[in-house]
Enzyme design. Structure first.
Site, PDB file in Angstrom:
ATOM      1  N   ARG A 111       0.656  -0.656   0.162  1.00 35.10           N
ATOM      2  CA  ARG A 111       0.041   0.112  -0.695  1.00 35.10           C
ATOM      3  C   ARG A 111       1.003   1.454  -0.205  1.00 35.10           C
ATOM      4  O   ARG A 111       1.504   1.663   0.446  1.00 35.10           O
ATOM      5  CB  ARG A 111      -1.027   0.605   1.262  1.00 35.10           C
ATOM      6  CG  ARG A 111      -0.548   0.037   2.552  1.00 35.10           C
ATOM      7  CD  ARG A 111      -0.948   0.135   3.913  1.00 35.10           C
ATOM      8  NE  ARG A 111      -0.575  -0.110   4.951  1.00 35.10           N
ATOM      9  CZ  ARG A 111      -0.315   0.564   5.656  1.00 35.10           C
ATOM     10  NH1 ARG A 111      -0.637   1.871   5.216  1.00 35.10           N
ATOM     11  NH2 ARG A 111       0.477   0.673   7.102  1.00 35.10           N
ATOM     12  N   PHE A 173       3.895  -9.232  10.723  1.00 30.61           N
ATOM     13  CA  PHE A 173       3.388  -8.734   8.913  1.00 30.61           C
ATOM     14  C   PHE A 173       2.020  -7.941   9.745  1.00 30.61           C
ATOM     15  O   PHE A 173       1.510  -6.782   9.515  1.00 30.61           O
ATOM     16  CB  PHE A 173       2.584 -10.402   8.469  1.00 30.61           C
ATOM     17  CG  PHE A 173       2.570 -10.181   7.235  1.00 30.61           C
ATOM     18  CD1 PHE A 173       3.395 -10.169   6.363  1.00 30.61           C
ATOM     19  CD2 PHE A 173       0.658 -10.018   7.428  1.00 30.61           C
ATOM     20  CE1 PHE A 173       2.879  -9.965   5.030  1.00 30.61           C
ATOM     21  CE2 PHE A 173       0.370  -9.917   5.970  1.00 30.61           C
ATOM     22  CZ  PHE A 173       1.297  -9.473   4.844  1.00 30.61           C
ATOM     23  N   ILE A 176       2.519  -5.199  10.789  1.00 33.49           N
ATOM     24  CA  ILE A 176       3.173  -3.769   8.900  1.00 33.49           C
ATOM     25  C   ILE A 176       1.861  -3.318   8.715  1.00 33.49           C
ATOM     26  O   ILE A 176       2.403  -2.258   7.842  1.00 33.49           O
ATOM     27  CB  ILE A 176       4.238  -4.413   8.791  1.00 33.49           C
ATOM     28  CG1 ILE A 176       5.731  -4.771   9.705  1.00 33.49           C
ATOM     29  CG2 ILE A 176       4.956  -3.980   7.375  1.00 33.49           C
ATOM     30  CD1 ILE A 176       6.739  -5.812   9.217  1.00 33.49           C
ATOM     31  N   HIS A 177       1.626  -4.523   7.706  1.00 31.69           N
ATOM     32  CA  HIS A 177       0.094  -4.330   7.907  1.00 31.69           C
ATOM     33  C   HIS A 177       0.366  -4.104   5.898  1.00 31.69           C
ATOM     34  O   HIS A 177       0.012  -2.518   5.613  1.00 31.69           O
ATOM     35  CB  HIS A 177      -1.012  -3.024   8.495  1.00 31.69           C
ATOM     36  CG  HIS A 177      -2.424  -3.758   8.047  1.00 31.69           C
ATOM     37  ND1 HIS A 177      -3.260  -4.397   8.526  1.00 31.69           N
ATOM     38  CD2 HIS A 177      -3.267  -3.317   7.083  1.00 31.69           C
ATOM     39  CE1 HIS A 177      -4.328  -4.307   8.249  1.00 31.69           C
ATOM     40  NE2 HIS A 177      -4.886  -3.740   7.353  1.00 31.69           N
ATOM     41  N   PRO A 178       0.626  -4.584   5.279  1.00 30.48           N
ATOM     42  CA  PRO A 178       1.822  -3.813   3.645  1.00 30.48           C
ATOM     43  C   PRO A 178       0.585  -3.983   3.055  1.00 30.48           C
ATOM     44  O   PRO A 178       1.255  -3.077   1.712  1.00 30.48           O
ATOM     45  CB  PRO A 178       2.901  -5.178   3.381  1.00 30.48           C
ATOM     46  CG  PRO A 178       2.418  -6.017   4.164  1.00 30.48           C
ATOM     47  CD  PRO A 178       1.583  -6.048   5.918  1.00 30.48           C
TER      48      PRO A 178
END
Length: 260
Positions: A111, A173, A176-178
């Site tokens: 994102r 993960f 970070i919430h990519p």
């Protein structure tokens, strides 16, 4: 291992079975409103406080099918083929998971916008919002996480607690919430791939069976966010503690599977 996307476990299993058997051509997300399973789909979506129109039913079924396909892609790579973890592996998994599901989210691309996650605490009906990591930091954190993960799994003999390993990288993960969407499903793939590869006997986590399980998991997964940021620059990576509660939860709900 598969998120039910607001549907029942039976519906999820029926949709996933052909995918896992290599017969994905036999399953379709499309469903006629007169079909026997349609009313059950609608009922479970409404029970989950999700939209329940025909397009919503099809969307939820597609989420389940693509979740199964993404799992079938990622798990053999790291479990059977012993390939190293990489950003490409995670991006490709997300691409398979999210293709065609949301025009606002580009599959397989981190994102570039800010997002907030809404969640409910057990026993509360009001959702709370949690602002995720700023978008400008995502790529750097993803790179660091994958490097640590690859290092931590390079030598199987050095892995003393596969459940702590799985919880650590799930915790990383999630915080970070990519991606714009699909982060929970990818984190659950990571959560299951590591004990499947490194636990003896191989194990998977089963926590999507009851509302109580889902509430407990959600609370445990979101509570340590403040710890993540507090420890980020002050504590060595190997000494982070935000995953410890999740470690015990995973250990308690894991079940052994036959073979690898």
């Amino acid at each position: 291992m598969i998120e039910s996307a607001g549907n029942s476990l039976d519906i999820a299993q029926n949709l996933c079975a052909p995918v896992f058997q290599g017969q994905s051509f036999l399953v379709s997300a499309d469903i006629d409103e007169a079909a026997e399973d349609y009313a059950e789909n609608v009922h479970h979506l409404r029970s989950s406080n999700r939209p329940s129109g025909h397009s919503d039913v099809v969307q939820s079924r597609r989420e389940i099918i693509q979740n199964a396909g993404a799992l079938l892609y990622a798990i053999p790579q790291v479990v059977k083929c012993s390939r190293p973890w990489s950003e490409d592996l995670i991006l490709n998994t997300h691409r398979m998971l999210h293709a065609g599901l949301d025009d606002q989210v580009e599959p397989g691309v981190c994102r570039t916008h800010e997002v907030a996650v809404k969640y409910e605490k057990p026993g509360q009906n009001r959702k709370k919002a949690h602002l995720c990591m700023r978008a400008s930091a995502v790529l750097e954190y993803m790179k660091d996480m994958v490097e640590h993960l690859d290092q931590d799994t390079a030598d199987t003999d050095d892995i003393r607690d596969p459940y702590a390993l799985a919880a650590r990288y799930h915790h990383q993960f999630v915080n970070i919430h990519p991606f714009g969407d699909g982060n929970g499903r990818i984190s659950q793939i990571i959560l299951n791939a590591l004990p499947l590869k490194h636990a003896s006997p191989p194990c998977v986590s089963v926590f999507d069976l009851t509302e109580e399980d889902r509430d407990t998991y959600s609370a445990i997964a979101t509570r340590p966010s403040q710890v993540f940021y507090a420890e980020d620059t002050e504590v060595l990576f190997d000494e982070h503690t935000g995953h410890l509660e999740l470690t015990e939860f995973i250990r308690d709900i894991s079940v052994a599977v036959d073979g690898r």
